[in-house]
Design a protein around this motif. Sequence first.
Motif, PDB file in Angstrom:
ATOM      1  N   UNK B  21      30.169  67.666  66.762  1.00 59.08           N
ATOM      2  CA  UNK B  21      29.412  67.476  65.529  1.00 59.08           C
ATOM      3  C   UNK B  21      28.483  66.262  65.654  1.00 59.08           C
ATOM      4  N   UNK B  22      28.978  65.182  66.272  1.00 61.13           N
ATOM      5  CA  UNK B  22      28.136  64.000  66.502  1.00 61.13           C
ATOM      6  C   UNK B  22      26.928  64.374  67.355  1.00 61.13           C
ATOM      7  N   UNK B  23      27.188  65.091  68.442  1.00 57.79           N
ATOM      8  CA  UNK B  23      26.118  65.524  69.346  1.00 57.79           C
ATOM      9  C   UNK B  23      25.097  66.356  68.574  1.00 57.79           C
ATOM     10  N   UNK B  24      25.606  67.292  67.773  1.00 58.74           N
ATOM     11  CA  UNK B  24      24.708  68.151  67.001  1.00 58.74           C
ATOM     12  C   UNK B  24      23.858  67.325  66.037  1.00 58.74           C
ATOM     13  N   UNK B  26      22.950  64.231  66.184  1.00 63.26           N
ATOM     14  CA  UNK B  26      21.964  63.356  66.818  1.00 63.26           C
ATOM     15  C   UNK B  26      20.851  64.164  67.470  1.00 63.26           C
ATOM     16  N   UNK B  27      21.137  65.382  67.880  1.00 64.70           N
ATOM     17  CA  UNK B  27      20.122  66.198  68.538  1.00 64.70           C
ATOM     18  C   UNK B  27      19.259  66.961  67.540  1.00 64.70           C
ATOM     19  N   UNK B  28      19.858  67.339  66.405  1.00 64.39           N
ATOM     20  CA  UNK B  28      19.176  68.282  65.516  1.00 64.39           C
ATOM     21  C   UNK B  28      18.032  67.636  64.748  1.00 64.39           C
ATOM     22  N   UNK B  29      17.955  66.322  64.743  1.00 61.83           N
ATOM     23  CA  UNK B  29      16.892  65.682  63.980  1.00 61.83           C
ATOM     24  C   UNK B  29      17.192  65.599  62.498  1.00 61.83           C
ATOM     25  N   UNK B  30      18.437  65.849  62.103  1.00 60.03           N
ATOM     26  CA  UNK B  30      18.820  65.663  60.700  1.00 60.03           C
ATOM     27  C   UNK B  30      18.641  64.181  60.376  1.00 60.03           C
ATOM     28  N   UNK B  31      17.903  63.899  59.330  1.00 63.09           N
ATOM     29  CA  UNK B  31      17.569  62.520  58.995  1.00 63.09           C
ATOM     30  C   UNK B  31      17.866  62.282  57.518  1.00 63.09           C
ATOM     31  N   UNK B  32      18.768  61.355  57.234  1.00 61.32           N
ATOM     32  CA  UNK B  32      19.118  61.086  55.837  1.00 61.32           C
ATOM     33  C   UNK B  32      18.145  60.101  55.193  1.00 61.32           C
ATOM     34  N   UNK B  33      17.271  59.541  56.024  1.00 66.65           N
ATOM     35  CA  UNK B  33      16.333  58.533  55.537  1.00 66.65           C
ATOM     36  C   UNK B  33      14.930  59.098  55.745  1.00 66.65           C
ATOM     37  N   UNK B  34      14.551  60.008  54.892  1.00 68.13           N
ATOM     38  CA  UNK B  34      13.330  60.754  55.147  1.00 68.13           C
ATOM     39  C   UNK B  34      12.556  60.940  53.847  1.00 68.13           C
ATOM     40  N   UNK B  35      11.289  60.521  53.864  1.00 63.70           N
ATOM     41  CA  UNK B  35      10.414  60.766  52.724  1.00 63.70           C
ATOM     42  C   UNK B  35       9.244  61.576  53.240  1.00 63.70           C
ATOM     43  N   UNK B  36       8.977  62.698  52.622  1.00 61.85           N
ATOM     44  CA  UNK B  36       7.894  63.570  53.081  1.00 61.85           C
ATOM     45  C   UNK B  36       6.672  63.427  52.195  1.00 61.85           C
ATOM     46  N   UNK B  37       5.489  63.498  52.821  1.00 57.44           N
ATOM     47  CA  UNK B  37       4.230  63.523  52.082  1.00 57.44           C
ATOM     48  C   UNK B  37       3.323  64.481  52.826  1.00 57.44           C
ATOM     49  N   UNK B  38       3.192  65.705  52.330  1.00 53.75           N
ATOM     50  CA  UNK B  38       2.446  66.714  53.061  1.00 53.75           C
ATOM     51  C   UNK B  38       3.108  66.927  54.410  1.00 53.75           C
ATOM     52  N   UNK B  39       2.325  66.870  55.503  1.00 52.46           N
ATOM     53  CA  UNK B  39       2.924  67.087  56.824  1.00 52.46           C
ATOM     54  C   UNK B  39       3.620  65.841  57.368  1.00 52.46           C
ATOM     55  N   UNK B  40       3.463  64.707  56.695  1.00 50.44           N
ATOM     56  CA  UNK B  40       3.935  63.435  57.257  1.00 50.44           C
ATOM     57  C   UNK B  40       5.341  63.104  56.814  1.00 50.44           C
ATOM     58  N   UNK B  41       6.117  62.560  57.740  1.00 51.36           N
ATOM     59  CA  UNK B  41       7.499  62.183  57.469  1.00 51.36           C
ATOM     60  C   UNK B  41       7.649  60.689  57.738  1.00 51.36           C
ATOM     61  N   UNK B  42       8.285  60.000  56.812  1.00 52.05           N
ATOM     62  CA  UNK B  42       8.465  58.558  56.954  1.00 52.05           C
ATOM     63  C   UNK B  42       9.933  58.237  56.724  1.00 52.05           C
ATOM     64  N   UNK B  43      10.443  57.245  57.433  1.00 51.72           N
ATOM     65  CA  UNK B  43      11.826  56.795  57.235  1.00 51.72           C
ATOM     66  C   UNK B  43      11.780  55.361  56.747  1.00 51.72           C
ATOM     67  N   UNK B  44      11.777  55.160  55.420  1.00 51.58           N
ATOM     68  CA  UNK B  44      11.489  53.823  54.891  1.00 51.58           C
ATOM     69  C   UNK B  44      12.511  52.763  55.267  1.00 51.58           C
ATOM     70  N   UNK B  45      13.748  53.141  55.567  1.00 50.50           N
ATOM     71  CA  UNK B  45      14.765  52.121  55.815  1.00 50.50           C
ATOM     72  C   UNK B  45      14.987  51.824  57.283  1.00 50.50           C
ATOM     73  N   UNK B  46      14.406  52.610  58.203  1.00 52.80           N
ATOM     74  CA  UNK B  46      14.747  52.408  59.616  1.00 52.80           C
ATOM     75  C   UNK B  46      14.240  51.075  60.135  1.00 52.80           C
ATOM     76  N   UNK B  47      13.191  50.514  59.523  1.00 46.33           N
ATOM     77  CA  UNK B  47      12.662  49.242  59.992  1.00 46.33           C
ATOM     78  C   UNK B  47      13.274  48.049  59.292  1.00 46.33           C
ATOM     79  N   UNK B  48      14.464  48.219  58.708  1.00 47.73           N
ATOM     80  CA  UNK B  48      15.075  47.120  57.954  1.00 47.73           C
ATOM     81  C   UNK B  48      16.568  47.082  58.229  1.00 47.73           C
TER      82      UNK B  48
END
Lengths: 193, 192
Positions: B21-24, B26-48
């Motif tokens: 499950x851990x492998x899945x 990390x590989x699947x790209x599931x991201x709990x820190x994700x804000x979408x705007x049109x085609x763009x995806x941002x992770x506001x907390x990853x830089x903090x």
Amino acid sequence: MIWMNRFFAVLLYGLAILFVAGLVHIVSILIMPRLAPHDAFARFAVLATPKQPFLLPQPLPGHEITPFEDPAVAEAVCMFDITQAPFHVGANLGEDALVTLSFRSRTGKVFYSMTDKASVHGKIDISVMTEPQLEAAQANDDEDNPSQELRLVAPQMQGFLLISALAAHPSERAAAEARALSIECAPETVAQD
Amino acid sequence: MTSLFKFLIVAFTGTVLGLAFTYYMLRSGVNFDEVRAGPWVRSPKTGSLEIDPYSQARLARTGQLPLGSAEGLNFFAWRDSTGEPLRAACTYVVKGPIPPTRFWTLSLYSTNGALLDNSAKRFAFTSSEVLRDAAGNVEIAVSRDARPGNWLPIGDVPSFALVLRLYDTLFDFGMSKVEAAALPQIAKVGCQ
């Protein structure tokens, strides 16, 4: 009644397996940043030069150190270990060219970041320290002439400073590299007392 | 003996399942820190310091270094404005507003973040070097074949990713959902 007992036995084993799986999953996720063999810190540690920043190779196909490097940016890194002494970062960035700094812990957390716009007249004076080192520094402060340095308490003993200098045009890369390397970073040698 | 055997079966199966499950995750790209705007995806907390454990584990695995939150913002795109994956066989145009910022760069990568070799040796555009029309608007063609004006070549891969970085931006998105209209569109022009 026998099938009921069977059913509960299987259910119990199923739940036990799920419980173990959940535990292993959580532990493995939390431990990953400490055990990952090829994280950014490990990749930089191979290249490190003590007491000064070192330049990362220009991001070109096949020569990247980390994924998603910005090809328009010249990057330099300072590794630090504050077990013995605080780590000092000083710079004098006169001109109006973009330089950003990010302080990152051993396990990859950004605990402080800034751009040259946040510097005082282009001057940067930052110390990364532990909680006891901060207390010692505060105890030594001259009350009439307080220290101007910015003091950061790092979440871990080890970490690195990533310096990014933007090359607006490819021809400006050499200047951007020089700007990134102009930042001084070294352990503080003299405890001020 | 049998209860020890059962215990070992449970421990072993649970460990394998947990690691799988851990492998899945990390590989699947599931991201709990994700804000979408049109085609763009941002992770506001990853830089903090508030980065979530899954993002931290994934970054430790790949070695990727997100921009610190005070350095700027990075927006990733793996899909075009209609939601279709970005394919190298197609031609795209990136156009529209770019939020006020001291500097921006638009770069092209393979889907896992490698730079792609191309004959033009062009890997990114910066806000200084990009050509603008009379009204100051930016339009960048993304395609395999050379295009007049701003051309960002795609290398020899089936699919790719675009990253827009706003350095020292004056635009504070905070945790809010960024309006898709504030960011450029990625419009598909045609496919080979």
